[in-house]
Design an enzyme around this catalytic site. Structure first.
Site, PDB file in Angstrom:
ATOM      1  N   ASP A   1       0.834  -1.209   0.000  1.00 54.26           N
ATOM      2  CA  ASP A   1       0.000   0.000   0.000  1.00 54.26           C
ATOM      3  C   ASP A   1       0.866   1.256   0.000  1.00 54.26           C
ATOM      4  O   ASP A   1       0.355   2.374  -0.091  1.00 54.26           O
ATOM      5  CB  ASP A   1      -1.007  -0.006   1.161  1.00 54.26           C
ATOM      6  CG  ASP A   1      -0.343  -0.042   2.524  1.00 54.26           C
ATOM      7  OD1 ASP A   1       0.893  -0.176   2.602  1.00 54.26           O
ATOM      8  OD2 ASP A   1      -1.076   0.065   3.533  1.00 54.26           O
ATOM      9  N   SER A   2       2.189   1.078   0.036  1.00 52.88           N
ATOM     10  CA  SER A   2       3.101   2.212  -0.177  1.00 52.88           C
ATOM     11  C   SER A   2       2.829   2.851  -1.537  1.00 52.88           C
ATOM     12  O   SER A   2       3.231   3.988  -1.780  1.00 52.88           O
ATOM     13  CB  SER A   2       4.564   1.745  -0.103  1.00 52.88           C
ATOM     14  OG  SER A   2       4.772   0.618  -0.934  1.00 52.88           O
TER      15      SER A   2
ATOM     16  N   ASP B   1      -1.190  -6.137  -0.211  1.00 52.34           N
ATOM     17  CA  ASP B   1      -1.477  -5.520   1.091  1.00 52.34           C
ATOM     18  C   ASP B   1      -2.968  -5.296   1.280  1.00 52.34           C
ATOM     19  O   ASP B   1      -3.654  -4.826   0.366  1.00 52.34           O
ATOM     20  CB  ASP B   1      -0.806  -4.131   1.147  1.00 52.34           C
ATOM     21  CG  ASP B   1       0.405  -4.109   2.056  1.00 52.34           C
ATOM     22  OD1 ASP B   1       0.550  -5.010   2.904  1.00 52.34           O
ATOM     23  OD2 ASP B   1       1.213  -3.165   1.901  1.00 52.34           O
TER      24      ASP B   1
ATOM     25  N   LYS C   1      -1.224  -9.369   2.944  1.00 48.93           N
ATOM     26  CA  LYS C   1      -0.426  -8.921   4.093  1.00 48.93           C
ATOM     27  C   LYS C   1      -1.274  -7.953   4.905  1.00 48.93           C
ATOM     28  O   LYS C   1      -2.025  -7.160   4.329  1.00 48.93           O
ATOM     29  CB  LYS C   1       0.861  -8.218   3.639  1.00 48.93           C
ATOM     30  CG  LYS C   1       1.649  -7.593   4.814  1.00 48.93           C
ATOM     31  CD  LYS C   1       3.067  -7.219   4.448  1.00 48.93           C
ATOM     32  CE  LYS C   1       3.235  -5.874   3.810  1.00 48.93           C
ATOM     33  NZ  LYS C   1       2.763  -4.707   4.598  1.00 48.93           N
TER      34      LYS C   1
ATOM     35  N   GLU D   1      -1.035  -5.405   8.622  1.00 51.18           N
ATOM     36  CA  GLU D   1      -0.202  -4.868   9.704  1.00 51.18           C
ATOM     37  C   GLU D   1      -0.866  -5.125  11.050  1.00 51.18           C
ATOM     38  O   GLU D   1      -2.085  -5.050  11.160  1.00 51.18           O
ATOM     39  CB  GLU D   1      -0.027  -3.348   9.525  1.00 51.18           C
ATOM     40  CG  GLU D   1       0.761  -2.966   8.297  1.00 51.18           C
ATOM     41  CD  GLU D   1       0.906  -1.454   8.127  1.00 51.18           C
ATOM     42  OE1 GLU D   1       0.633  -0.698   9.090  1.00 51.18           O
ATOM     43  OE2 GLU D   1       1.299  -1.035   7.031  1.00 51.18           O
TER      44      GLU D   1
ATOM     45  N   GLU E   1       9.520  -4.261  10.358  1.00 49.09           N
ATOM     46  CA  GLU E   1       9.967  -2.970   9.798  1.00 49.09           C
ATOM     47  C   GLU E   1      10.555  -2.060  10.885  1.00 49.09           C
ATOM     48  O   GLU E   1      10.019  -1.953  11.989  1.00 49.09           O
ATOM     49  CB  GLU E   1       8.776  -2.259   9.119  1.00 49.09           C
ATOM     50  CG  GLU E   1       9.161  -0.894   8.552  1.00 49.09           C
ATOM     51  CD  GLU E   1       8.209  -0.350   7.507  1.00 49.09           C
ATOM     52  OE1 GLU E   1       7.239  -1.025   7.140  1.00 49.09           O
ATOM     53  OE2 GLU E   1       8.466   0.785   7.057  1.00 49.09           O
TER      54      GLU E   1
HETATM   55  O1  KIV Z   1       3.571  -1.083   1.604  1.00 49.77           O
HETATM   56  C1  KIV Z   1       4.719  -1.549   1.494  1.00 49.77           C
HETATM   57  O2  KIV Z   1       5.367  -1.363   0.479  1.00 49.77           O
HETATM   58  C2  KIV Z   1       5.221  -2.343   2.616  1.00 49.77           C
HETATM   59  C3  KIV Z   1       6.637  -2.723   2.730  1.00 49.77           C
HETATM   60  C4  KIV Z   1       6.968  -3.776   3.672  1.00 49.77           C
HETATM   61  C5  KIV Z   1       7.674  -2.341   1.839  1.00 49.77           C
HETATM   62  O3  KIV Z   1       4.483  -2.701   3.460  1.00 49.77           O
END
Ligand code: KIV
Length: 273
Positions: free
Chosen positions: A49-50, A88, A118, A120, A187
């Site tokens: 999500d970056s 993400d 993924k 968080e 991270e």
């Molecule tokens: O959103 C992202 O790119 C990430 C990283 C671990 C690079 O979560």
């Protein structure tokens, strides 16, 4: 769906089995052409999500939506032949309840054809990860510095500097590492802690700003290529300066258009006789 059969790609199960072996190579990818370029060099590609900050110029990842992640997940899947692809889950798509997380993870898997999601979170997300993995959804965890929590964390700062922080992320690592996740991204964390966690948990740790002690590494591709220049975190190594090279190429093009040096005969269609 992917044009390439998932049987040819590395699966989350195989990534998990790489614990303690040759370091796992991971990068972000958001588009088909970038996925095509990175695929043969990586074990895992993350549609992170970056992309909200890197591609869309947002101030944080908090405004990224599920539809954005699905659109970019589909694009990446069109370019991948061998890497495991993880998408993400964006802010707000999984924190409310494990049932909401399940419904949105199913959408991501079904609509993109990716291999895993993924999310968080530490202790507080472990139950959700168990719920998803028990129902057929492979999950990559993400602990330590969690960019989606930027507003409550008061910014992007590395973690593990105080006893209190170490105790918290130790609990996070233990909970997520034993929740059914096939690997855990760590991270912005100090080396001693990353080493301790890598030894302690049964699944691979994938570090970003978490030292060489991890089982693998991930970085944002645009950072290592010099394409994202808003800021460069200390843990990023630049392998090229493509941003500068884009500027040089654009300036050369502009100069040639203005001076009529481009296009030439070579670039011009003539009527076939
Ligand atoms: O959103 C992202 O790119 C990430 C990283 C671990 C690079 O979560």
């Amino acid at each position: 769906m992917s044009a390439v059969s998932s049987a040819k790609r590395l699966t989350p199960t195989r990534i998990r089995a790489m614990k303690g072996g040759t370091p796992i190579v991971c990068l972000t990818a958001y588009t088909t052409p970038m996925a095509r370029l990175l695929d043969e060099h990586c074990d895992l590609l993350l549609v992170g999500d970056s992309l909200g900050m890197v591609l869309y110029g947002m101030e944080s990842t908090v405004s990224v939506t599920l539809d954005m992640m699905i659109a970019h997940g589909k694009a990446v899947m069109r370019g991948v032949a061998k890497s495991c692809v993880v998408v993400d889950m964006p802010f707000g798509s999984y924190q409310e309840s494990k049932e909401l997380a399940y419904r949105n993870a199913v959408r991501i898997l079904q609509e993109t054809g990716c291999d895993a999601v993924k999310l968080e979170g530490g202790e507080e997300m472990a139950e959700t990860i168990s719920f998803l993995t028990a129902r057929g959804i492979p999950v990559l965890g993400h602990i330590g510095l969690m960019p989606q929590q930027v507003h409550t964390a008061g910014g992007y700062r590395s973690v593990g500097h105080s006893e209190e922080e170490v105790a918290r992320i130790r609990r996070d690592a233990d909970a997520v590492g034993n929740s059914g996740a096939f690997a855990v991204v760590i991270e912005g964390t100090v080396e001693t802690f990353a080493r301790e966690v890598t030894r302690a948990i049964p699944v691979p740790t994938i570090g970003i700003g978490a030292s060489a002690a991890c089982d693998g590494q991930i970085l944002v591709s645009d950072d290592i290529l010099g394409l994202f220049n808003d800021f460069t975190p200390r843990f990023v190594k630049r392998y090229d300066e493509l941003g500068k090279r884009v500027g040089v190429a654009a300036a050369a093009y502009a100069e040639e258009v203005r001076s009529r040096a481009f296009p030439t005969e070579k670039h011009t269609f003539k009527r076939r006789s």
